[in-house]
Design a protein around this motif. Sequence first.
Motif, mmCIF file in Angstrom:
data_model
loop_
_atom_site.group_PDB
_atom_site.id
_atom_site.type_symbol
_atom_site.label_atom_id
_atom_site.label_comp_id
_atom_site.label_asym_id
_atom_site.label_seq_id
_atom_site.Cartn_x
_atom_site.Cartn_y
_atom_site.Cartn_z
ATOM 1 N N ALA A 1 4.444 -4.491 18.806
ATOM 2 C CA ALA A 1 4.725 -5.117 17.511
ATOM 3 C C ALA A 1 3.429 -5.438 16.767
ATOM 4 O O ALA A 1 3.352 -5.309 15.544
ATOM 5 C CB ALA A 1 5.558 -6.379 17.707
ATOM 6 N N ALA A 2 2.398 -5.849 17.520
ATOM 7 C CA ALA A 2 1.108 -6.151 16.890
ATOM 8 C C ALA A 2 0.503 -4.896 16.274
ATOM 9 O O ALA A 2 -0.068 -4.933 15.179
ATOM 10 C CB ALA A 2 0.151 -6.756 17.916
ATOM 11 N N GLY A 3 0.622 -3.774 16.981
ATOM 12 C CA GLY A 3 0.125 -2.521 16.426
ATOM 13 C C GLY A 3 0.864 -2.127 15.166
ATOM 14 O O GLY A 3 0.268 -1.627 14.203
ATOM 15 N N MET A 4 2.181 -2.372 15.160
ATOM 16 C CA MET A 4 2.980 -2.051 13.977
ATOM 17 C C MET A 4 2.606 -2.937 12.793
ATOM 18 O O MET A 4 2.542 -2.486 11.647
ATOM 19 C CB MET A 4 4.459 -2.204 14.311
ATOM 20 N N ARG A 5 2.356 -4.217 13.083
ATOM 21 C CA ARG A 5 1.983 -5.126 11.995
ATOM 22 C C ARG A 5 0.603 -4.795 11.434
ATOM 23 O O ARG A 5 0.317 -5.087 10.273
ATOM 24 C CB ARG A 5 2.015 -6.578 12.485
ATOM 25 N N SER A 6 -0.276 -4.223 12.257
ATOM 26 C CA SER A 6 -1.630 -3.906 11.785
ATOM 27 C C SER A 6 -1.692 -2.593 11.023
ATOM 28 O O SER A 6 -2.701 -2.295 10.383
ATOM 29 C CB SER A 6 -2.598 -3.852 12.976
ATOM 30 N N THR A 7 -0.628 -1.798 11.064
ATOM 31 C CA THR A 7 -0.620 -0.490 10.405
ATOM 32 C C THR A 7 -0.907 -0.567 8.906
ATOM 33 O O THR A 7 -1.641 0.288 8.378
ATOM 34 C CB THR A 7 0.724 0.223 10.650
ATOM 35 N N PRO A 8 -0.356 -1.544 8.147
ATOM 36 C CA PRO A 8 -0.636 -1.573 6.701
ATOM 37 C C PRO A 8 -2.116 -1.628 6.350
ATOM 38 O O PRO A 8 -2.520 -1.114 5.303
ATOM 39 C CB PRO A 8 0.091 -2.843 6.234
ATOM 40 N N SER A 9 -2.957 -2.229 7.205
ATOM 41 C CA SER A 9 -4.384 -2.287 6.897
ATOM 42 C C SER A 9 -5.002 -0.897 6.907
ATOM 43 O O SER A 9 -5.976 -0.627 6.199
ATOM 44 C CB SER A 9 -5.104 -3.197 7.899
ATOM 45 N N VAL A 10 -4.433 0.012 7.716
ATOM 46 C CA VAL A 10 -4.899 1.397 7.754
ATOM 47 C C VAL A 10 -4.359 2.194 6.572
ATOM 48 O O VAL A 10 -5.008 3.098 6.053
ATOM 49 C CB VAL A 10 -4.480 2.060 9.093
ATOM 50 N N LEU A 11 -3.154 1.847 6.128
ATOM 51 C CA LEU A 11 -2.500 2.603 5.054
ATOM 52 C C LEU A 11 -2.917 2.154 3.659
ATOM 53 O O LEU A 11 -2.606 2.838 2.676
ATOM 54 C CB LEU A 11 -0.972 2.468 5.178
ATOM 55 N N LEU A 12 -3.585 1.013 3.561
ATOM 56 C CA LEU A 12 -3.879 0.413 2.256
ATOM 57 C C LEU A 12 -4.609 1.391 1.326
ATOM 58 O O LEU A 12 -4.153 1.690 0.223
ATOM 59 C CB LEU A 12 -4.699 -0.868 2.449
ATOM 60 N N VAL A 13 -5.735 1.914 1.783
ATOM 61 C CA VAL A 13 -6.538 2.812 0.942
ATOM 62 C C VAL A 13 -5.863 4.175 0.743
ATOM 63 O O VAL A 13 -5.825 4.681 -0.393
ATOM 64 C CB VAL A 13 -7.952 2.964 1.526
ATOM 65 N N PRO A 14 -5.319 4.824 1.808
ATOM 66 C CA PRO A 14 -4.632 6.102 1.574
ATOM 67 C C PRO A 14 -3.481 6.019 0.574
ATOM 68 O O PRO A 14 -3.289 6.945 -0.228
ATOM 69 C CB PRO A 14 -4.112 6.473 2.970
ATOM 70 N N LEU A 15 -2.713 4.938 0.590
ATOM 71 C CA LEU A 15 -1.617 4.794 -0.375
ATOM 72 C C LEU A 15 -2.156 4.619 -1.790
ATOM 73 O O LEU A 15 -1.578 5.134 -2.756
ATOM 74 C CB LEU A 15 -0.741 3.602 0.009
ATOM 75 N N GLU A 16 -3.261 3.903 -1.921
ATOM 76 C CA GLU A 16 -3.883 3.755 -3.240
ATOM 77 C C GLU A 16 -4.310 5.115 -3.784
ATOM 78 O O GLU A 16 -4.132 5.421 -4.974
ATOM 79 C CB GLU A 16 -5.089 2.819 -3.142
ATOM 80 N N HIS A 17 -4.879 5.944 -2.903
ATOM 81 C CA HIS A 17 -5.383 7.247 -3.354
ATOM 82 C C HIS A 17 -4.246 8.206 -3.685
ATOM 83 O O HIS A 17 -4.306 8.922 -4.695
ATOM 84 C CB HIS A 17 -6.278 7.852 -2.264
ATOM 85 N N GLU A 18 -3.196 8.272 -2.863
ATOM 86 C CA GLU A 18 -2.141 9.263 -3.075
ATOM 87 C C GLU A 18 -1.250 8.908 -4.256
ATOM 88 O O GLU A 18 -0.873 9.786 -5.052
ATOM 89 C CB GLU A 18 -1.285 9.410 -1.824
ATOM 90 N N PHE A 19 -0.896 7.632 -4.387
ATOM 91 C CA PHE A 19 0.071 7.248 -5.411
ATOM 92 C C PHE A 19 -0.573 6.536 -6.603
ATOM 93 O O PHE A 19 0.136 6.134 -7.525
ATOM 94 C CB PHE A 19 1.144 6.345 -4.808
ATOM 95 N N SER A 20 -1.892 6.341 -6.544
ATOM 96 C CA SER A 20 -2.612 5.609 -7.600
ATOM 97 C C SER A 20 -2.097 4.179 -7.745
ATOM 98 O O SER A 20 -2.043 3.637 -8.853
ATOM 99 C CB SER A 20 -2.498 6.356 -8.942
#
Length: 440
Positions: free
Chosen positions: A26-45
């Motif tokens: 569960a801790a790994g799942m909760r930490s996933t958004p910190s990894v996705l933050l920048v890629p989501l900004e780049h792909e979807f602006s």
Amino acid sequence: MQFFSRARFHYSWIIAGVVFLALLAAAGMRSTPSVLLVPLEHEFSWSPATVSLAVSINLCFYGLSGPFVAAIMERFGIRRVMVIALLLIALAAGATVFMREPWQLDLLWGLLVGLATGAIASVLGTIIANRWFVKRRGLVLGLFSASNATGQLVFLPVLASLAVTFGWRSAALTTAAAALVVVPLVAIFMRERPQDMGLPPYGSDVVEATDPASTQAQNPFRTAIQGLILGLRSPDFWLLAGSFFICGATTNGLIGTHLIPASMDHGITEVTAASLLALIGIFDLIGTTVSGWLSDRVDNRWLLCWYYGLRGCALLLLPYALGSSFLYLAVFIVFYGLDWVATVPPTARLATEIFGIRNAGVVYGWIFASHQLGAATAAFSAGLLRTWLGSYQVSFISAGLLCLCASGMVIRIGRRPRVRKQVVSDTLVRADAPVVDGIS
């Protein structure tokens, strides 16, 4: 199960191992958004504030579900709730690969994953430690809290590498797969109470009787609200909840969500930044385990005072460390990492000692809800300030000053002697022992 009653090895340690693995995942799942933050900004602006809003919703529902989940577990059983929560995490995380709009991120990762991970959080650890352990309870709470650090250590570098190499969707699918892996372990090995197996809790020679009928008759919503009312009448609850609000704001909300993008602002690659956050997890694994051991032996108020004070100093150093040599960043990682969630064992112990074992799960659930409200506030406000000001410096300095305030708050816990004898309900009963300095 007679084998476990005769053998030295107690089944409580198997329960602890299963819960540790579930909390780790569960801790790994909760930490996933910190990894996705920048890629989501780049792909979807999407702006940092837009993505941070979903993280904030996740943290908010993650915390608010705690007291209700504690009551639901009493009503329907821990194993059933854990299995359903893990399956919901897998479904929601897997569905994120199809999203195209911000509201879909808010719904899937914000609402659904937030609610599901709230069922597998430190509230679960507190319930298990109180039910299955008399001796080593603080140590077990420390190990459960350390699972958060271990989850970061295991997941973050892998997820960051997958996001960079194969895209962020591969990281989301890996998260979903990890949840599915834990499901059979919980379904096979998890048990509700040691009494169900004819065993005493670890460290006790008495097999306590349980009344299944009274447990099943409880209304989870009513139990959760009664726990809140019980807490609100206590000044110690306000101090614990207020300091834990600051704890959440300065860990999951700020560093857990924004350290990676803040590092990237200073020229550090995403994989390296994720490795730094995982390195914090290594030191937290040490610090939180030791904190659990100390909580059995040292005044928990003074432990919290030191933890918040040291964390505040580390956060005040961070803006300078990010812009200077790696030596200062290493100093931050060591000192901040050692008390990342070291506050959890003494906070849970104080809640149990003040409100009694029977009430601890629900009352601590509300204290933990405050922790996550703080995390949600910091996650969104730091992203908003980054959008407005172009940096995280104000957020880091403000967090450091808040920690110093929390250091002064916790030392006030239990200053006024009182006797707790009032029966609040059939399921929530205040401890009968007199209280000196707030500790029974």
